[in-house]
Design a protein around this motif. Sequence first.
Motif, PDB file in Angstrom:
ATOM      1  N   ILE A 242      91.978  34.501   7.344  1.00 50.03           N
ATOM      2  CA  ILE A 242      91.767  35.801   6.697  1.00 50.03           C
ATOM      3  C   ILE A 242      92.849  36.052   5.657  1.00 50.03           C
ATOM      4  N   GLY A 243      94.061  35.581   5.932  1.00 47.10           N
ATOM      5  CA  GLY A 243      95.122  35.675   4.935  1.00 47.10           C
ATOM      6  C   GLY A 243      94.762  34.936   3.656  1.00 47.10           C
ATOM      7  N   LYS A 244      94.137  33.772   3.783  1.00 47.70           N
ATOM      8  CA  LYS A 244      93.719  33.001   2.605  1.00 47.70           C
ATOM      9  C   LYS A 244      92.577  33.709   1.868  1.00 47.70           C
ATOM     10  N   ILE A 245      91.644  34.260   2.621  1.00 43.12           N
ATOM     11  CA  ILE A 245      90.528  34.978   2.004  1.00 43.12           C
ATOM     12  C   ILE A 245      91.053  36.149   1.170  1.00 43.12           C
ATOM     13  N   CYS A 246      92.038  36.853   1.701  1.00 47.24           N
ATOM     14  CA  CYS A 246      92.565  38.054   1.044  1.00 47.24           C
ATOM     15  C   CYS A 246      93.802  37.763   0.197  1.00 47.24           C
TER      16      CYS A 246
ATOM     17  N   GLN B  17      83.939  38.425  -2.455  1.00 51.15           N
ATOM     18  CA  GLN B  17      83.729  39.822  -2.104  1.00 51.15           C
ATOM     19  C   GLN B  17      85.057  40.585  -2.090  1.00 51.15           C
ATOM     20  N   TYR B  18      86.078  39.990  -1.503  1.00 51.16           N
ATOM     21  CA  TYR B  18      87.375  40.666  -1.447  1.00 51.16           C
ATOM     22  C   TYR B  18      88.017  40.741  -2.836  1.00 51.16           C
TER      23      TYR B  18
ATOM     24  N   ASN C 142      77.125  43.508  15.403  1.00 47.49           N
ATOM     25  CA  ASN C 142      77.657  42.149  15.278  1.00 47.49           C
ATOM     26  C   ASN C 142      78.223  41.882  13.873  1.00 47.49           C
ATOM     27  N   ARG C 143      78.708  42.939  13.238  1.00 47.07           N
ATOM     28  CA  ARG C 143      79.317  42.822  11.903  1.00 47.07           C
ATOM     29  C   ARG C 143      80.828  42.972  12.010  1.00 47.07           C
ATOM     30  N   LEU C 144      81.548  42.110  11.330  1.00 48.73           N
ATOM     31  CA  LEU C 144      82.990  42.254  11.162  1.00 48.73           C
ATOM     32  C   LEU C 144      83.266  42.786   9.765  1.00 48.73           C
ATOM     33  N   ALA C 145      83.970  43.922   9.681  1.00 52.43           N
ATOM     34  CA  ALA C 145      84.400  44.474   8.398  1.00 52.43           C
ATOM     35  C   ALA C 145      85.918  44.414   8.334  1.00 52.43           C
ATOM     36  N   VAL C 146      86.440  43.948   7.217  1.00 51.22           N
ATOM     37  CA  VAL C 146      87.887  43.848   7.005  1.00 51.22           C
ATOM     38  C   VAL C 146      88.237  44.613   5.742  1.00 51.22           C
ATOM     39  N   MET C 147      89.210  45.520   5.831  1.00 54.99           N
ATOM     40  CA  MET C 147      89.605  46.304   4.657  1.00 54.99           C
ATOM     41  C   MET C 147      91.122  46.334   4.522  1.00 54.99           C
ATOM     42  N   ALA C 148      91.575  46.439   3.290  1.00 52.38           N
ATOM     43  CA  ALA C 148      93.005  46.538   3.001  1.00 52.38           C
ATOM     44  C   ALA C 148      93.501  47.935   3.332  1.00 52.38           C
ATOM     45  N   THR C 149      94.744  48.031   3.782  1.00 52.09           N
ATOM     46  CA  THR C 149      95.363  49.333   4.011  1.00 52.09           C
ATOM     47  C   THR C 149      96.645  49.422   3.183  1.00 52.09           C
ATOM     48  N   HIS C 150      96.718  50.471   2.374  1.00 52.75           N
ATOM     49  CA  HIS C 150      97.868  50.715   1.505  1.00 52.75           C
ATOM     50  C   HIS C 150      97.862  52.183   1.107  1.00 52.75           C
ATOM     51  N   ASN C 151      98.677  52.560   0.150  1.00 57.81           N
ATOM     52  CA  ASN C 151      98.821  53.978  -0.199  1.00 57.81           C
ATOM     53  C   ASN C 151      97.575  54.606  -0.824  1.00 57.81           C
ATOM     54  N   GLU C 152      96.618  53.759  -1.242  1.00 57.56           N
ATOM     55  CA  GLU C 152      95.415  54.285  -1.900  1.00 57.56           C
ATOM     56  C   GLU C 152      94.144  53.994  -1.118  1.00 57.56           C
ATOM     57  N   SER C 153      94.269  53.471   0.104  1.00 57.53           N
ATOM     58  CA  SER C 153      93.073  53.036   0.846  1.00 57.53           C
ATOM     59  C   SER C 153      92.493  54.165   1.693  1.00 57.53           C
ATOM     60  N   LEU C 154      92.063  55.210   1.029  1.00 58.18           N
ATOM     61  CA  LEU C 154      91.458  56.359   1.699  1.00 58.18           C
ATOM     62  C   LEU C 154      90.110  55.939   2.295  1.00 58.18           C
ATOM     63  N   HIS C 155      89.917  56.202   3.576  1.00 59.02           N
ATOM     64  CA  HIS C 155      88.672  55.808   4.231  1.00 59.02           C
ATOM     65  C   HIS C 155      88.352  56.776   5.362  1.00 59.02           C
ATOM     66  N   SER C 156      87.133  56.707   5.844  1.00 56.90           N
ATOM     67  CA  SER C 156      86.671  57.636   6.872  1.00 56.90           C
ATOM     68  C   SER C 156      85.535  56.989   7.654  1.00 56.90           C
ATOM     69  N   VAL C 157      85.091  57.694   8.682  1.00 56.76           N
ATOM     70  CA  VAL C 157      83.866  57.333   9.401  1.00 56.76           C
ATOM     71  C   VAL C 157      82.950  58.546   9.357  1.00 56.76           C
ATOM     72  N   SER C 158      81.755  58.363   8.825  1.00 56.23           N
ATOM     73  CA  SER C 158      80.823  59.478   8.656  1.00 56.23           C
ATOM     74  C   SER C 158      80.401  60.042  10.010  1.00 56.23           C
ATOM     75  N   PRO C 159      80.122  61.344  10.075  1.00 52.81           N
ATOM     76  CA  PRO C 159      79.704  61.958  11.344  1.00 52.81           C
ATOM     77  C   PRO C 159      78.461  61.277  11.920  1.00 52.81           C
ATOM     78  N   VAL C 160      78.483  61.057  13.213  1.00 55.29           N
ATOM     79  CA  VAL C 160      77.318  60.494  13.907  1.00 55.29           C
ATOM     80  C   VAL C 160      76.275  61.595  14.060  1.00 55.29           C
TER      81      VAL C 160
ATOM     82  N   GLU D 160     100.026  36.492   2.309  1.00 62.20           N
ATOM     83  CA  GLU D 160     100.827  35.523   3.057  1.00 62.20           C
ATOM     84  C   GLU D 160     101.505  36.170   4.260  1.00 62.20           C
ATOM     85  N   ASN D 161     101.761  35.336   5.265  1.00 67.29           N
ATOM     86  CA  ASN D 161     102.564  35.727   6.432  1.00 67.29           C
ATOM     87  C   ASN D 161     102.019  36.941   7.182  1.00 67.29           C
ATOM     88  N   LEU D 162     100.715  36.955   7.378  1.00 68.10           N
ATOM     89  CA  LEU D 162     100.111  38.019   8.180  1.00 68.10           C
ATOM     90  C   LEU D 162     100.538  37.891   9.638  1.00 68.10           C
ATOM     91  N   GLN D 163     100.677  39.028  10.289  1.00 69.36           N
ATOM     92  CA  GLN D 163     101.057  39.041  11.697  1.00 69.36           C
ATOM     93  C   GLN D 163     100.128  39.978  12.470  1.00 69.36           C
TER      94      GLN D 163
END
Length: 271
Positions: free
Chosen positions: A98-102, A24-25, A182-200, A105-108
Amino acid sequence: MNRIDIAYIIHSNLELNYSKLKIQYESSKENIGFFYLDDILPLELAKQIYSVFPKSSEMVLKKSIREDKYIGVQMNKYDALLEEVLYAFQDERIVNLIGKICDIENLQPDSNLYAGGISMMANKQFLNPHLDNSHDKDRNLWRVLNLLYYVTPNWEEDYGGNLELWPKGLKNKQITIQSKFNRLAVMATHNESLHSVSPVNFEGSRKCVSNYYFSNEPLSKSDTFHVTSFRGRPENKFTDFALKADTKIRMLIRKIFKKGIKENPHVYKKE
């Protein structure tokens, strides 16, 4: 349960689903890499985490044209279970897996919970499209992964409050990841990782436990320092114009004051 017990369960479920999550990643990382896994914790434990969330009056309201949500980061003010589950996601075994999944290396993990902690969104609240701040609070490490664990039972996609990824920019359709219980979501963050949370748009509260992982190196060699940079939703042209100007002003300030004019209060100050 303490963080060690909780971490054991999380690690076991991630390991059990390792191949699926890695595919998936891998299939998404050319744009904004992400994966998600449902039923990450036992049902009763997830319900208990939800039940001990503080009231909105006990949290900090962040309300502006950028965002409208409640946050909590001073975890010793809340039920101890919330701190335990937060730091369970910082367990070395989970960070490494999670470092291996994605393939990072050397996540902190971040014990300071800079921009992490707990959050809650009620009816009409939102988080506009944005790039997360590129660094940690001391501007030494690069922010590379965002972990979001959702704990509101029976939260339907059409209630809003869902994670949205904009890998092709705001002129193209977003990817929606439901804020499912009960869902875990993991996303990359970088200069192009535009994201939001839709209005409730529901008379209820979407509750979330958040962590960030950092690294000595950015995900992309082209990544550069930036403050949290907001945009307006595609239908809100004036808001978009104002938020782009807001980002430019704050970037100018950070060129003069490396760590900002004042300390960011969104940090866990342990006694």
